[in-house]
Enzyme design. Sequence first.
Site, PDB file in Angstrom:
ATOM      1  N   PHE A 189    -117.607 -25.221 -35.776  1.00 48.89           N
ATOM      2  CA  PHE A 189    -118.533 -24.179 -36.191  1.00 48.89           C
ATOM      3  C   PHE A 189    -118.777 -24.302 -37.686  1.00 48.89           C
ATOM      4  CE2 PHE A 189    -120.220 -20.193 -37.570  1.00 48.89           C
ATOM      5  CZ  PHE A 189    -121.037 -19.797 -36.530  1.00 48.89           C
ATOM      6  N   LYS A 326    -116.618 -16.675 -47.284  1.00 45.42           N
ATOM      7  CA  LYS A 326    -115.733 -15.658 -46.690  1.00 45.42           C
ATOM      8  C   LYS A 326    -114.768 -15.024 -47.697  1.00 45.42           C
ATOM      9  CE  LYS A 326    -116.040 -16.844 -41.853  1.00 45.42           C
ATOM     10  NZ  LYS A 326    -116.279 -15.883 -40.814  1.00 45.42           N
TER      11      LYS A 326
HETATM   12  C1  LIG Z   1    -115.678 -22.840 -40.685  1.00 46.47           C
HETATM   13  C2  LIG Z   1    -116.912 -22.043 -40.867  1.00 46.47           C
HETATM   14  N1  LIG Z   1    -117.965 -22.604 -41.480  1.00 46.47           N
HETATM   15  C3  LIG Z   1    -119.107 -21.932 -41.676  1.00 46.47           C
HETATM   16  C4  LIG Z   1    -119.254 -20.646 -41.243  1.00 46.47           C
HETATM   17  C5  LIG Z   1    -120.552 -19.931 -41.467  1.00 46.47           C
HETATM   18  O1  LIG Z   1    -120.436 -18.965 -42.450  1.00 46.47           O
HETATM   19  P1  LIG Z   1    -121.525 -17.820 -42.603  1.00 46.47           P
HETATM   20  O2  LIG Z   1    -121.389 -16.946 -41.428  1.00 46.47           O
HETATM   21  O3  LIG Z   1    -121.149 -17.142 -43.892  1.00 46.47           O
HETATM   22  O4  LIG Z   1    -122.840 -18.489 -42.676  1.00 46.47           O
HETATM   23  C6  LIG Z   1    -118.182 -20.014 -40.591  1.00 46.47           C
HETATM   24  C7  LIG Z   1    -118.337 -18.646 -40.109  1.00 46.47           C
HETATM   25  O5  LIG Z   1    -117.622 -18.162 -39.291  1.00 46.47           O
HETATM   26  C8  LIG Z   1    -116.994 -20.739 -40.392  1.00 46.47           C
HETATM   27  O6  LIG Z   1    -115.947 -20.176 -39.774  1.00 46.47           O
END
Ligand SMILES: Cc1ncc(COP(=O)(O)O)c(C=O)c1O
Lengths: 471, 489
Positions: A189, A326
């Site tokens: 993800f 995050k």
């Molecule tokens: C590993 C990872 N990369 C990217 C993202 C995407 O982040 P955002 O929701 O801030 O776009 C997430 C979101 O859960 C994630 O866990």
Amino acid sequence: MSICSQYFPEEPKAPVVATQEHPSVKSKVGIASLGKVFDSRGVYFVADYQKSNGNYIADVDGNVYLDVYAQIASIPLGYNNPVLHEVAQSDKMIRAIIDRPALGNFPGKDAEEIISEILKVAPKGQDKVWSALSGADANELAFKATFFWYQAQKRGYNTEFSSEEVSSVMHNQAPGSPELAILSFERAFHGRLFASGSTTCSKPIHKLDMPAFKWPKAQFPSYKYPLDANVEANKKEDARCLAIVEELFKTWSVPIAGVLVEPIQSEGGDNHASAEFFQGLRDITLKHGALLIMDEVQTGVGATGKMWGHEHFNLSPPPDLVTFSKKFQSAGYFFHDPEIVPNFAYRQFNTWCGDPARMILAGAIGQEIVKHDLSSQAARVGAYLFKKLEAVQSKYPEYMRDLRGKDRATFIAWSLKDAAARNKFLVDMKSVGVNIGGCADDSVRLRPTLVFEEKHADILVAAIEKVLSGY
Amino acid sequence: MYRAVKSNPLKRIATQSKRFVCSKYFPEEPIVPTILSSHIPGPVSTKLNNELGEVYSNSATYFVADYFCSIGNYISDADGNKLLDVYCQISSIPLGYNNPELIKAAQSEEMISAIVNRPALACFPSTNYKQILEDGILAAAPAGLDKVWTGLSGSDANEMAYKAAFMYAHSKKRGENGFTAEELKSVMENKTPGASDMVILSFNKAFHGRLFGSLSTTRSKEIHKLDIPAFPWPKTPFPQLKYPLNEYEAENKAEEDRCLQELESTIKNSSKKIAALIVEPVQAEGGDNHATPYFFQGVRDLTKKHDIIFIVDEVQTGVGASGKFWAHEHWNLTSPPDIVTFSKKFQAAGFYFGNPDLQPKQPYRQFNTWCGDPSKAILAKAIYQEIVKSDLVNHTAQVGDYLYAQLKALLGKFPDKVSNLRGENYGTFIAWDCATLEIRNQVLLSCRAKGVNIGGCGDASIRLRPTLLFEKRHADILLSVLEDVHKAL
Ligand SMILES: Cc1ncc(COP(=O)(O)O)c(C=O)c1O
Ligand SMILES: Cc1ncc(COP(=O)(O)O)c(C=O)c1O
């Protein structure tokens, strides 16, 4: 006094369960009313942040939950942390909020200082940063950096564009818009915009109906647990997956400019892989002249017991780009090779190029983590929690399969037999005062703050036992 | 050092200043620019920028600013220069630097909580989020659009709007049926039918952002796009109007008809379903290219006829600068756009829509961790409330009319250097062309040296993007500097 008690002398001693249903009456009214103007179908409950404190989140119906989901793994130091409160009221923050600069054109006098604070906690081997606004944004900017770099390697860093490149690009055609790929993994993800969405491979619902680049997916190791009883099998699994990556480099129809990987695949089910696997990826990318991008959006900022998840792997040489968001509150990527900065201005660019208000917060978060050594604390609390969970697992093996995250601090997960059982478990946990999240279809993940301590672990484990004893 | 200080018109302006709305916010705003260093960037700026370059890419820095000392329409730099700012962080400062009302908003309990407790909005919204939206972003919503989805930047807003359009178009095609097994399988390999082969249509010279989806619709300059993989999405010509408009009415109408015809034939000949068309009310980055309401109504009609979602990108034109709150209000469309995107001066980003079907049927499809940022929505609320309270949209329309008339007279004196003044009756959203790129760059640099920070766009154009508190007296300073600069060319 524990660090959590220092920050939060008023933190509740235990959850308060005020209603039978979750969400309850006032939350439901709030959800329906918000839903008229803003999609609220994913809302768990309407939160009362004024009343939330430390590891506890309050809802409008008077429930106070121990929060081990923490805004999808994005609250670093607890709700209403007093140090962050002070930072939020500082003159510097207020200017950053009201005079938001176009950072690429008109950086403020304090930009270097703000960025240096962030870099103090950069992963080993990284000394530069480019800022972004979310995890997806950070990853896509890292892809752009990768493609600029890759083409510059072929063309020569200072070589001009060819006339074919210049004319074809306005038609979105090669060679100006080249066909290049980012390799990612099944169950990964990385976000939900168009390019990040093309690398995401967690669930169909995350991807359906969006145009996608035809970029390759390798397989990510699926380990057998417990790890120490399955060393040989898991080693073979690493080799099998690395061979797929190697094969894709050789056979994919367009060149692979970068490999993108999470230190622990989080949304996709908390899938772990060994240091050897990651070193193998590092070696393959070097061999094929591609960049290695570590996506630390969820694993970064202390939760695995190191500031950055990939520091568990001792990669050599270090990754080329490390993305974050995050828990850092500010997003972007770290890097070290000066040639990852494109040769001309206005290539890696946009209006704001980040947000100093959030960058100031990131600096303060980094400082607190270092000052109180919160990564080590997370490691200590995580080890304590993991042991207790192992004990629960031996009592209720069916509801706690593949317990994982040993030696990864509080970054712990397990699976249930299917989605229905998992979903029921998540709901039941609310009725004993714990806000907890899932990942993949059948797994539960723990993503507490960095001020989650043994006393919270005790409450969490007792709550889990209470729920499971009723099954 | 600043010679213009001594000239008479400026003194006269200074004595009048107390009467104006800007003085209400900024009693201490400088009367004129101050230039202390012999160059801009000056020595302190240069030193700080070099240090910044060690850790952060700084190749596009104009100068290092001192936001603590900036005030109202004046941006201060690290050398103590104070420049009248008509570029405003690439068109994104609505109410001047250090606006006291925004300081109040930034100090509020609501803001502090939003900064320290940033929620995953679509899972755990705060009790006041609906109210924050209703008192700000939604109160400002364009007619006919009563819902919003929030994002983080112009590119992000546009890409989420594209996602909404793709999901809508596929859902319509699918009808009552669910996803097929084949869709569910193929999408994990990024292949059709699960991955979409539909497209977004944009215009030549458009600018909609720089992530992979938005960049595929951006057609402004090569340097914005080179080396980045792009989707094979179509483009169609945008009218190139001749100025002054009243002298070329017939030609311009013919040009717009030609573009509408091309648009229709692009639509008819597209081998892929066009899910959405996106257009800026004025193509800003691409050179401040305007078209008339007739053209936009034509575009609206064609999108209706061919069942294409009509997205208006108000990232740069929105929030008052055009003399209307939303620039597309100038068009008086027979039916509102399907989606309007915003960012920049609103500080918050996102898109408005009316049709509930633009929200995907299933949750967690239009989704991400933060789904916006309440701290920016709070700021947008304060911005909106000040705009209403001080009637800044009308104010900007009036100042713009004055500025346009004066510019017409002034630039008319240099016909071999400048042409195509545009933005009449369009607030302060004004631009013109220079005869060459060199002249344009020279004008920008000379203006800066004389205390006006001003930006370019397109190949050889200059654009004005001041705050909504820009007044006649600021216009006079700008005009006097422009006159000096052009005389010296
Ligand atoms: C590993 C990872 N990369 C990217 C993202 C995407 O982040 P955002 O929701 O801030 O776009 C997430 C979101 O859960 C994630 O866990
Ligand atoms: C009309 C328009 N759309 C989109 C964008 C992209 O916005 P951002 O730079 O915030 O991504 C811009 C930026 O200049 C713009 O002018």
